[in-house]
Scaffold this motif. Structure first.
Motif: not given
Length: 252
Positions: A42-43, A46, A50-51, A55, A120, A123, A128
């Protein structure tokens, strides 16, 4: 299929089904590793979804007319990360005939990291709220199915062999549909995927229970079995989650 499904034990036809503290400790070790693997995934999902600096290394995105940035494809690195778990699992079948605890653990965490990074896409594609809702549904179903596999007296070996063949069919169908892009076919694949990996969750849980009895207290072998068992259950969970998202997830 890889050794993680059928190569880490020769299970007896029957086993002592009485409550056993050692068995509970063994299964708890497996579930703890699965839970930690899901947190790591999950980390990483994300981070890659998201970063922006990370990404953009993995995925191609574009801002659509409604102002929402969505996934449009994979970069070369993203494709390598997405397909490498399957290649590594197939390769480990030939290269890890008698794995050590550290090698089995390393394989588990490598697969977890690669799958987590490739997720990813979740996401970028789904809202969400739908991701959280689908995860909770998957967790509840996974827990119930694993409990069934742990407690049932019915031998699931025959069913498991059939379901493993179903996984091969799913992989082939999914690859074909990458080119066809058929919506109805994707729905059929998703429904079949949920059912197949639901059945494998019960099967793999029972197989782990038989493994514990077969190993007879050999701590080194049980450490290896814990990693391979966690890998089986982790992959079942991730696949159920992804197929349920394809069926019911709300897209961004």
């Amino acid at each position: 299929m890889s050794d993680f499904r059928n190569g880490y034990t020769t299970a007896p036809a029957t086993a002592d089904m009485s409550v056993d503290a050692g068995l509970r400790g063994f299964m708890l070790g497996v579930y703890n590793k699965v839970a930690l693997g899901l947190l790591v995934s999950a980390a990483l999902a994300w981070l890659t979804g998201s970063y922006p600096p990370v990404r953009d290394l993995m995925f191609a995105t574009a801002v659509f007319p409604d102002g929402v940035e969505r996934l449009t494809g994979f970069t070369l690195l993203g494709m390598i990360v997405a397909f490498s778990p399957l290649v590594i699992l197939l390769g480990s079948n030939f290269l890890m005939k008698n794995p050590s605890p550290s090698a089995a653990g390393g394989l588990y965490w490598l697969i977890v990291a690669l799958i987590g990074a490739s997720m990813g896409t979740v996401v970028l594609v789904y809202t969400g709220a739908s991701v959280i809702q689908t995860f909770l549904i998957t967790a509840a179903a996974f827990g119930a199915l694993s409990l069934f596999g742990y407690t049932t007296k019915k031998d699931l070996t025959g069913i498991g062999s059939f379901l493993i063949m179903g996984v091969i069919g799913l992989i082939i169908a999914s690859v074909v549909n990458i080119f066809l892009q058929n919506t109805m076919m994707q729905m059929i694949i998703s429904i079949a995927g949920v059912l197949i990996f639901a059945g494998l969750t019960a099967y793999d849980t029972q197989r782990l229970k038989m493994t514990y009895y077969a190993l007879g207290g050999n701590q080194t072998a049980m450490s290896v079995a814990t990693s391979y068992g966690a890998l089986s259950l982790y992959i079942n969970f991730i696949n159920m989650f992804q197929f349920l998202l394809m069926l019911f997830g709300g897209r961004r």
